[in-house]
Design a protein around this motif. Structure first.
Motif, short mmCIF file in Angstrom:
data_model
loop_
_atom_site.label_atom_id
_atom_site.label_comp_id
_atom_site.label_asym_id
_atom_site.label_seq_id
_atom_site.Cartn_x
_atom_site.Cartn_y
_atom_site.Cartn_z
N ASP A 1 0.72 -1.14 0.06
CA ASP A 1 -0.04 0.17 0.08
C ASP A 1 0.85 1.37 0.17
O ASP A 1 2.02 1.34 0.52
CB ASP A 1 -1.02 -0.02 1.29
CG ASP A 1 -1.85 -1.15 1.52
OD1 ASP A 1 -1.71 -2.10 2.25
OD2 ASP A 1 -2.77 -1.28 0.47
N PRO A 2 0.43 2.37 -0.53
CA PRO A 2 1.31 3.55 -0.72
C PRO A 2 1.59 4.04 0.84
O PRO A 2 0.96 4.07 1.48
CB PRO A 2 0.43 4.53 -1.28
CG PRO A 2 -0.63 3.71 -2.13
CD PRO A 2 -0.77 2.46 -1.22
N GLY A 3 3.07 4.32 0.58
CA GLY A 3 3.29 4.89 2.05
C GLY A 3 3.54 3.73 3.16
O GLY A 3 3.96 4.16 4.37
N MET A 4 3.16 2.58 2.69
CA MET A 4 3.21 1.57 3.96
C MET A 4 4.21 0.41 3.69
O MET A 4 4.54 -0.49 4.31
CB MET A 4 2.12 1.05 4.33
CG MET A 4 1.06 2.19 4.46
SD MET A 4 -0.69 1.33 5.45
CE MET A 4 -0.06 1.08 7.02
N GLY A 5 4.98 0.25 2.52
CA GLY A 5 5.78 -0.68 2.00
C GLY A 5 5.10 -2.18 1.85
O GLY A 5 3.92 -1.94 1.47
N LEU A 6 5.72 -3.12 2.09
CA LEU A 6 5.10 -4.31 2.04
C LEU A 6 4.97 -5.05 3.42
O LEU A 6 5.79 -4.83 4.13
CB LEU A 6 5.99 -5.31 1.14
CG LEU A 6 5.99 -5.18 -0.11
CD1 LEU A 6 7.27 -4.19 -0.71
CD2 LEU A 6 6.51 -6.67 -0.94
N ARG A 7 3.48 -5.64 3.44
CA ARG A 7 3.35 -6.12 4.67
C ARG A 7 2.82 -7.60 4.26
O ARG A 7 2.19 -7.79 3.42
CB ARG A 7 2.27 -5.21 5.57
CG ARG A 7 2.65 -3.78 5.90
CD ARG A 7 1.27 -3.26 6.45
NE ARG A 7 0.30 -2.94 5.55
CZ ARG A 7 -0.83 -2.65 6.06
NH1 ARG A 7 -0.99 -2.30 7.28
NH2 ARG A 7 -1.87 -2.27 5.08
#
Lengths: 117, 114
Positions: free
Chosen positions: B38-44
């Motif tokens: 997600d934008p601004g959240m990297g990969l989770r």
């Protein structure tokens, strides 16, 4: 909990120049791995370089090198002789080993690199 | 080797619909995982698997199910899609559980939930 911080949302570099992308991380472990991944517009994640924490020598892959400062928990990526094809999103990642014998990756939020002709 | 393949590349769903994102690898890798970006959240990390029949939850597992009936395949199921699940989904695999192994990522699936 481990965290990975990339404080530069966007960077620009002139073609043929050098640029450094910053990454800091937080961990209480002594043995771990760090990575830089490149994500071009195609969205494919491409491994750029990796560093083992137990190695004092900084990793190097052609034009890409890292400055690994273990005590400071810093892992910056230097790109020399920047090329237009280097334009992409760059992610710093920490690999956390789990008690089960497996592992998971913790990614930073990324730095978008623009290369100017 | 085809590496890690994901289908579909793009998908639009309506809220409440279910679907399965497919992931397959032909490298005989033990370890497979799903991430969302997600934008601004990297990969989770959503879910991961260390071998056929073994799965575990990652950071953001709610709303997703996985299974690993074969070494090659690791599908991700959305049971009742929600707009919050709009994201780009990546499947990844690697051979070894530990060590400085290389991780291979699939090309991603862009999912939009209306």
């Amino acid at each position: 909990a481990q965290t990975v911080t990339q404080s530069q949302p966007e960077m620009s570099v002139q073609e043929a120049e050098t640029v450094t992308l910053s990454c800091t991380y937080d961990t209480s472990e002594s043995d771990y791995y760090l990575f830089w991944y490149k994500q071009p517009p195609s969205r494919q994640m491409i491994l750029v370089i990796r560093q083992e924490a137990y190695k004092q020598q900084n990793a190097t892959e052609n034009r890409f090198s890292v400055n690994f400062q273990k005590a400071a928990k810093s892992f910056s990526l230097k790109i020399s002789d920047s090329q237009l094809g280097d334009a992409a999103m760059y992610f710093c990642a920490y690999r956390k080993d789990l008690p089960s014998g497996t592992y998971k990756y913790i990614f930073g939020t990324g730095t978008r690199l623009k290369v100017l002709a | 080797n085809a590496g890690v393949t994901q289908t579909p590349k793009f998908q639009v769903l309506k809220t409440g619909q279910s679907m399965t994102l497919q992931c397959a690898q032909d490298m005989n890798h033990e370890y497979m995982s799903w991430y969302r970006q997600d934008p601004g959240m990297g990969l989770r990390l959503i879910h991961y698997s260390v071998g056929a029949g073994i799965t575990d939850q990652g950071e953001v597992p709610n709303g997703y199910n996985v299974s690993r009936s074969t070494t090659e395949d690791f599908p991700l199921r959305l049971l009742s899609a929600a707009p919050s699940q709009t994201s780009v989904y990546f499947c990844a695999s690697s051979y070894s559980r530990s060590g400085s192994n290389m991780v291979f990522f699939g090309p991603g699936t862009r999912l939009t939930v209306l």
